[in-house]
Write an enzyme that holds these catalytic residues in place. Structure first.
Site, PDB file in Angstrom:
ATOM      1  N   SER A  38       0.870  -1.172   0.000  1.00 30.26           N
ATOM      2  CA  SER A  38       0.000   0.000   0.000  1.00 30.26           C
ATOM      3  C   SER A  38       0.910   1.227   0.000  1.00 30.26           C
ATOM      4  CB  SER A  38      -0.869   0.004   1.250  1.00 30.26           C
ATOM      5  OG  SER A  38      -0.048   0.250   2.367  1.00 30.26           O
ATOM      6  N   LYS A  39       0.312   2.396  -0.146  1.00 36.07           N
ATOM      7  CA  LYS A  39       1.099   3.643  -0.168  1.00 36.07           C
ATOM      8  C   LYS A  39       1.971   3.753   1.076  1.00 36.07           C
ATOM      9  CE  LYS A  39      -0.321   6.929  -3.371  1.00 36.07           C
ATOM     10  NZ  LYS A  39      -1.627   6.825  -3.954  1.00 36.07           N
ATOM     11  N   ARG A  40       1.392   3.404   2.198  1.00 40.08           N
ATOM     12  CA  ARG A  40       2.101   3.525   3.468  1.00 40.08           C
ATOM     13  C   ARG A  40       3.356   2.635   3.498  1.00 40.08           C
ATOM     14  NH1 ARG A  40       0.255   0.664   8.459  1.00 40.08           N
ATOM     15  NH2 ARG A  40      -0.076  -0.670   6.700  1.00 40.08           N
ATOM     16  N   GLY A  42       5.287   1.994   1.049  1.00 43.45           N
ATOM     17  CA  GLY A  42       6.321   2.368   0.091  1.00 43.45           C
ATOM     18  C   GLY A  42       5.850   2.266  -1.339  1.00 43.45           C
TER      19      GLY A  42
END
Ligand code: GLU
Length: 467
Positions: free
Chosen positions: A236-238, A240
């Site tokens: 996910s974005k979190r 990376g």
């Protein structure tokens, strides 16, 4: 034969670490074999491609030093060439026009789905020799036999032609589709080794069939597995999946990120630290794992700290300066960056930490950290701090040695422990309880600023005790 690899991102989302690892493996393979590395921007999807995403690709690759020997090529600039190949395939009978309506295709789809089968185009227009201009163009996939991919990572993978349908290679508006453009480019650019994510493995038999129809040399393939989150899920974005440039902005060093990525799914014995030269020397695509690997943010931090400690102070100046600029910090009134780096690089994990932990050198602070002030700026230390102020004022050469001698001397004279004096001093001059050694902190701050801040600290205690 000269090895030639390519990195072919679509600028439809921001380049993230999964993409960068693919780029790194392709780049390493080319460099290891003294070959060539091509950068190709696959921007045929005009609606989803953005200039911002192209910029991230170019800047990200440059930041990491994954320099290309050819390109960047832009597929959007090669439409004439794709059209030429589509016409060639039509002329020799390897492709045909299809006018099947949406409704008809929908119906085929629904029927297949209801039988639990994979939807496939039934070849309705294959033998009709249509000439309509606004028709889609389909590739005539062989009807029988199998396509075998000798994948350098996945091993031997076989696909039955009967499972593949006649894929669309040009839309009704004449624009080419992904599988066609990739083959034309890999052919025209002389790519010998295609290294890409394993999400493309299913496209490979289709592409090989097009290569064969064009009488072109088929490249070697290596499909590398995905990178997963620490929990083994899709990134996910979190985790990376955000832009690679975020790593730069968070103060990671290119060498650290590359070292980290090369070890995601590839190993060389137990070795963890690889300089770029070492990676180039020992990397082999055959050693890449077949199974997906999970990211490990702590390891990236550990590697970053390693590279930070060992980096050249001169070299670190620019990225650190950029980070300070991003925070709108005026560096004129504070220590030289090289001196700051020398002191801080052993104490911080990223350049951003370094910048954030050094702000007090360049900016005056309005308030003390509440807990630090409560604990250390107390009336009992007022007189010792005043004595220290007078002693520090007398220093002629403001260096670590004189500073240390004066602090120790004052503590001795007042019969208090060095730490009991140094910590209040630290809070007074930095605003908080954490900084480099007290002599380094004062030296870098300079005599004038150290004294004026100490004075302020003294006044703070006086005001506090009188209120
Ligand atoms: N443009 C494709 C992507 O970004 C890669 C195509 C390829 O490597 O063949 O997924």
């Amino acid at each position: 034969m000269t090895i030639k690899t390519r990195f072919a991102p679509s600028p439809t989302g921001l380049l993230h670490i999964g993409g960068i690892r693919t780029a790194l493996f392709s780049w390493l393979y080319a460099r290891h074999h003294n070959g060539q590395f091509v950068l190709r921007i696959e921007d045929t999807d005009r609606e989803r491609s953005t200039d911002a995403a192209v910029q991230v690709i170019l800047e990200g690759m440059a930041w990491l030093g994954l320099e290309h020997d050819e390109g960047p090529y832009y597929q959007a600039q090669r439409f004439d060439r794709y059209l030429e190949v589509i016409n060639q395939l039509l002329e020799v009978g390897h492709a045909y026009r299809c006018i099947c309506s949406k409704e008809r295709l929908e119906q085929i789809r629904n029927e297949a789905m209801s039988k639990g089968e994979k939807p496939r185009y039934d070849g309705h227009c294959r033998a009709l020799n249509l000439t309509e201009d606004n028709a889609v163009v389909r590739f005539k996939n062989p009807l029988d036999g199998a396509v075998v991919v000798q994948d350098k990572v996945q091993g031997h993978v076989s696909f039955e032609n009967s499972e593949l349908d006649d894929l669309i290679i040009a839309r009704s508006d004449g624009t080419p589709t992904y599988n066609l453009t990739v083959v034309v480019d890999d052919m025209d650019m002389g790519i010998t080794d295609v290294i890409r994510g394993d999400d493309h493995l299913n496209n490979t038999p289709r592409q090989i069939n097009i290569f064969k129809a064009l009488g072109a040399e088929i490249p070697n393939y290596a499909h590398i597995p995905m990178i997963l989150s620490p929990e083994g899920k899709k990134l996910s974005k979190r985790d990376g999946a955000a832009s690679v440039l975020q790593y730069r902005d968070e103060g990671y060093l290119p060498e650290a990120l590359l070292n980290y990525l090369v070890r995601l799914g590839w190993s060389n014995g137990d070795q963890e630290i690889f300089s770029i030269e070492e990676m180039v020397a020992v990397f082999d695509i055959k050693d890449v794992n077949k199974s997906a690997s999970s990211i490990n943010p702590e390891k990236l931090l550990w590697l970053n700290q390693h590279y930070l400690k060992n980096a050249d102070n001169e070299w670190l100046q620019k990225p650190l300066n950029d980070l300070f600029m991003g925070m709108n910090i005026d560096l004129k009134d504070g220590p030289d960056l090289r001196d700051l780096i020398e002191v801080q690089k052993h104490r911080t994990e990223t350049l951003k930490d370094m910048a954030e932990q050094s702000l007090f050198f360049y900016m005056d602070f309005d308030e003390y950290d509440i807990n630090a002030a409560k604990k250390h700026l107390r009336p009992v230390i007022l007189e010792p701090l005043k004595a220290l102020y007078e002693a520090l004022k007398t220093i002629k050469d403001w260096d670590n040695n004189s500073i240390k001698t004066v602090i120790e001397g004052t503590a001795d004279k007042l019969e208090i422990k060095m730490g009991k004096l140094a910590q209040p001093l630290r809070v007074a001059v930095t605003g908080a309880g954490i900084s480099p050694s007290i002599d380094d902190t004062l030296r870098l701050l300079g005599q004038e600023k150290s004294l004026s801040r100490l004075l302020k600290g003294i006044e703070f205690i006086e005001n506090r005790s009188s209120s």
